[in-house]
Design a protein around this motif. Structure first.
Motif, PDB file in Angstrom:
ATOM      1  N   ARG A 140       9.230   3.187  23.870  1.00 52.70           N
ATOM      2  CA  ARG A 140      10.692   3.140  23.768  1.00 52.70           C
ATOM      3  C   ARG A 140      11.156   3.137  22.313  1.00 52.70           C
ATOM      4  O   ARG A 140      12.288   3.473  22.008  1.00 52.70           O
ATOM      5  N   PHE A 141      10.297   2.715  21.387  1.00 52.66           N
ATOM      6  CA  PHE A 141      10.638   2.787  19.972  1.00 52.66           C
ATOM      7  C   PHE A 141      10.147   4.089  19.339  1.00 52.66           C
ATOM      8  O   PHE A 141      10.314   4.309  18.144  1.00 52.66           O
ATOM      9  N   GLY A 142       9.486   4.924  20.145  1.00 53.18           N
ATOM     10  CA  GLY A 142       8.974   6.183  19.590  1.00 53.18           C
ATOM     11  C   GLY A 142       7.927   5.962  18.511  1.00 53.18           C
ATOM     12  O   GLY A 142       7.852   6.705  17.552  1.00 53.18           O
ATOM     13  N   GLN A 143       7.124   4.902  18.659  1.00 53.76           N
ATOM     14  CA  GLN A 143       6.209   4.532  17.577  1.00 53.76           C
ATOM     15  C   GLN A 143       4.950   5.396  17.547  1.00 53.76           C
ATOM     16  O   GLN A 143       4.228   5.501  18.533  1.00 53.76           O
ATOM     17  N   ASN A 144       4.705   5.986  16.391  1.00 57.29           N
ATOM     18  CA  ASN A 144       3.423   6.638  16.095  1.00 57.29           C
ATOM     19  C   ASN A 144       3.057   6.172  14.693  1.00 57.29           C
ATOM     20  O   ASN A 144       3.724   6.529  13.732  1.00 57.29           O
ATOM     21  N   PHE A 145       2.009   5.352  14.589  1.00 55.97           N
ATOM     22  CA  PHE A 145       1.705   4.729  13.303  1.00 55.97           C
ATOM     23  C   PHE A 145       0.865   5.653  12.423  1.00 55.97           C
ATOM     24  O   PHE A 145      -0.161   6.184  12.857  1.00 55.97           O
ATOM     25  N   LEU A 146       1.281   5.792  11.199  1.00 54.93           N
ATOM     26  CA  LEU A 146       0.585   6.622  10.219  1.00 54.93           C
ATOM     27  C   LEU A 146      -0.667   5.878   9.762  1.00 54.93           C
ATOM     28  O   LEU A 146      -0.606   4.690   9.482  1.00 54.93           O
ATOM     29  N   ILE A 149      12.486   2.393   6.209  1.00 56.60           N
ATOM     30  CA  ILE A 149      12.933   2.243   7.597  1.00 56.60           C
ATOM     31  C   ILE A 149      11.712   2.337   8.507  1.00 56.60           C
ATOM     32  O   ILE A 149      10.918   3.273   8.399  1.00 56.60           O
ATOM     33  N   GLY A 150      11.570   1.353   9.400  1.00 59.76           N
ATOM     34  CA  GLY A 150      10.482   1.390  10.385  1.00 59.76           C
ATOM     35  C   GLY A 150       9.115   1.348   9.755  1.00 59.76           C
ATOM     36  O   GLY A 150       8.330   2.284   9.902  1.00 59.76           O
ATOM     37  N   PRO A 151       8.781   0.249   9.038  1.00 61.34           N
ATOM     38  CA  PRO A 151       7.472   0.191   8.362  1.00 61.34           C
ATOM     39  C   PRO A 151       6.279   0.154   9.307  1.00 61.34           C
ATOM     40  O   PRO A 151       5.155   0.409   8.897  1.00 61.34           O
ATOM     41  N   GLY A 152       6.521  -0.185  10.596  1.00 64.14           N
ATOM     42  CA  GLY A 152       5.405  -0.205  11.547  1.00 64.14           C
ATOM     43  C   GLY A 152       4.384  -1.254  11.165  1.00 64.14           C
ATOM     44  O   GLY A 152       4.709  -2.425  10.969  1.00 64.14           O
ATOM     45  N   LEU A 153       3.130  -0.836  10.998  1.00 67.39           N
ATOM     46  CA  LEU A 153       2.055  -1.766  10.623  1.00 67.39           C
ATOM     47  C   LEU A 153       1.854  -1.813   9.109  1.00 67.39           C
ATOM     48  O   LEU A 153       0.917  -2.451   8.630  1.00 67.39           O
ATOM     49  N   GLY A 154       2.730  -1.122   8.370  1.00 67.61           N
ATOM     50  CA  GLY A 154       2.735  -1.284   6.921  1.00 67.61           C
ATOM     51  C   GLY A 154       1.794  -0.394   6.136  1.00 67.61           C
ATOM     52  O   GLY A 154       1.460  -0.691   4.992  1.00 67.61           O
ATOM     53  N   ALA A 155       1.345   0.739   6.724  1.00 69.51           N
ATOM     54  CA  ALA A 155       0.417   1.621   6.006  1.00 69.51           C
ATOM     55  C   ALA A 155       1.077   2.203   4.751  1.00 69.51           C
ATOM     56  O   ALA A 155       0.497   2.187   3.658  1.00 69.51           O
ATOM     57  N   LEU A 156       2.295   2.709   4.896  1.00 68.69           N
ATOM     58  CA  LEU A 156       3.035   3.249   3.749  1.00 68.69           C
ATOM     59  C   LEU A 156       3.589   2.100   2.906  1.00 68.69           C
ATOM     60  O   LEU A 156       3.611   2.158   1.666  1.00 68.69           O
ATOM     61  N   THR A 157       4.004   1.031   3.579  1.00 68.77           N
ATOM     62  CA  THR A 157       4.570  -0.151   2.909  1.00 68.77           C
ATOM     63  C   THR A 157       3.622  -0.676   1.836  1.00 68.77           C
ATOM     64  O   THR A 157       4.041  -1.030   0.722  1.00 68.77           O
ATOM     65  N   LEU A 192       3.796  -7.965   9.595  1.00 66.56           N
ATOM     66  CA  LEU A 192       4.124  -7.560   8.222  1.00 66.56           C
ATOM     67  C   LEU A 192       4.124  -8.766   7.279  1.00 66.56           C
ATOM     68  O   LEU A 192       3.609  -8.691   6.163  1.00 66.56           O
ATOM     69  N   ARG A 193       4.693  -9.893   7.755  1.00 67.27           N
ATOM     70  CA  ARG A 193       4.746 -11.092   6.892  1.00 67.27           C
ATOM     71  C   ARG A 193       3.332 -11.582   6.554  1.00 67.27           C
ATOM     72  O   ARG A 193       3.053 -12.001   5.440  1.00 67.27           O
ATOM     73  N   THR A 194       2.449 -11.534   7.537  1.00 66.68           N
ATOM     74  CA  THR A 194       1.068 -11.973   7.320  1.00 66.68           C
ATOM     75  C   THR A 194       0.335 -11.020   6.381  1.00 66.68           C
ATOM     76  O   THR A 194      -0.322 -11.449   5.427  1.00 66.68           O
ATOM     77  N   LYS A 195       0.495  -9.744   6.652  1.00 67.10           N
ATOM     78  CA  LYS A 195      -0.230  -8.733   5.864  1.00 67.10           C
ATOM     79  C   LYS A 195       0.192  -8.762   4.392  1.00 67.10           C
ATOM     80  O   LYS A 195      -0.617  -8.555   3.493  1.00 67.10           O
ATOM     81  N   PHE A 196       1.495  -9.013   4.166  1.00 73.52           N
ATOM     82  CA  PHE A 196       2.018  -8.927   2.790  1.00 73.52           C
ATOM     83  C   PHE A 196       2.478 -10.282   2.265  1.00 73.52           C
ATOM     84  O   PHE A 196       3.429 -10.380   1.495  1.00 73.52           O
ATOM     85  N   PHE A 197       1.766 -11.348   2.668  1.00 71.45           N
ATOM     86  CA  PHE A 197       2.171 -12.710   2.257  1.00 71.45           C
ATOM     87  C   PHE A 197       2.161 -12.859   0.732  1.00 71.45           C
ATOM     88  O   PHE A 197       2.871 -13.680   0.170  1.00 71.45           O
TER      89      PHE A 197
END
Length: 274
Positions: free
Chosen positions: A12-18, A42-50, A73-78
């Motif tokens: 429903r969010f159209g998610q395809n993670f890079l 916009i839409g960082p997903g699991l943060g690969a580009l982030t 995201l908060r955990t990954k980028f603490f």
């Protein structure tokens, strides 16, 4: 399909993670982020580009709708305390509020199901934007960049080009994502014009004319625009009423819209932006 973070990509969010590092590096090179800029993803997903953007700009701001991703995201980028996460729907988000130090640079791998309305939403806020880099379905990029007479030419391309210079950059195959989408994607750069090449007297009128025309894209202009303008008026503007909507340039549409706006009091068919 889940991944190593245990997050199920949501239809429903159209998610395809890079996930392809080579593609991510290529995107970041195209964006060329710097530490003193206001960058919004916009839409960082699991943060690969982030992750790559944060290394260049630790004050990155992200807008994410899927609340289950925010703790990920908060955990990954603490270790990036200046990262700002806005839990919000980008379709209704006021990006103007993020402009504190100069214009925004907006980036994102946009979900296919909201990409067109989201681009329209962002174009309305183009005054605060320096540039936008988006991963989109290849067909959407073709529509954004299309010129009069092209198969993909229509309302999206005309309105995008009214506000921005559109530059398709490169294609990305389905294998760069998890789950792999069924279609190819492409990266596009949108740079708002410093001065509009074809400014209209009234934007709502222009939007209504373009929408009306392309709602009947297979018809001739005389029929497609019959509710707004007469054949005689089109001819007086130097526009061939036997053409189809896809044959008119942005300048032609502005010409029609300005005529209608100037004569709106005289015509019983008021232009509405329904």
């Amino acid at each position: 399909m889940s991944n190593k973070h245990g997050h199920q990509a949501r239809k429903r969010f159209g998610q395809n993670f890079l996930h392809d590092p080579g593609v991510i590096e290529k995107i970041v090179r195209a964006i060329h982020p710097k530490p003193d800029e206001t960058i919004v993803e916009i839409g960082p997903g699991l943060g690969a580009l982030t992750e790559e953007l944060l290394q260049a700009n630790p004050r990155l701001q992200v807008v994410e709708l899927d609340r289950d991703l925010i703790p990920v995201l908060r955990t990954k980028f603490f270790n990036y305390p200046d990262l700002q996460i806005h839990e919000a729907d980008a379709l209704s988000f006021d990006f103007r509020q993020l402009m504190t130090d100069g214009p925004l640079r907006i980036v994102g791998n946009l979900p296919y199901n909201i990409s067109t309305p989201l681009i329209f939403h962002l174009l309305e806020q183009a005054g605060v934007v320096r540039d936008m880099h988006f991963m989109l379905q290849k067909e959407v990029v073709q529509r954004l960049a299309a010129q009069a007479g092209d198969n993909h030419y229509g309302r999206l391309g005309i309105m995008a080009q009214y506000f921005c210079r559109v530059q398709p950059l490169f294609e990305v195959g389905p294998g760069a994502f998890r789950p792999a989408p069924k279609v190819a994607s492409a990266i596009v750069r949108l740079v708002p014009h410093e001065q509009l090449p074809h400014p209209t007297k009234d934007l709502k009128t222009l939007q209504a004319v373009v929408r009306t025309a392309f709602n009947a894209r297979r018809k001739t202009l005389r029929k497609a625009l019959a509710s707004l303008i007469t054949v005689e008026q089109l001819q007086a503007l130097g526009i061939n009423d036997g053409l189809r909507p896809e044959n008119l340039t942005l300048a032609d549409y502005v010409h029609i819209a300005d005529f209608l706006f100037e004569h709106s009091g005289e015509n019983s068919n008021e232009v509405s932006d329904d």
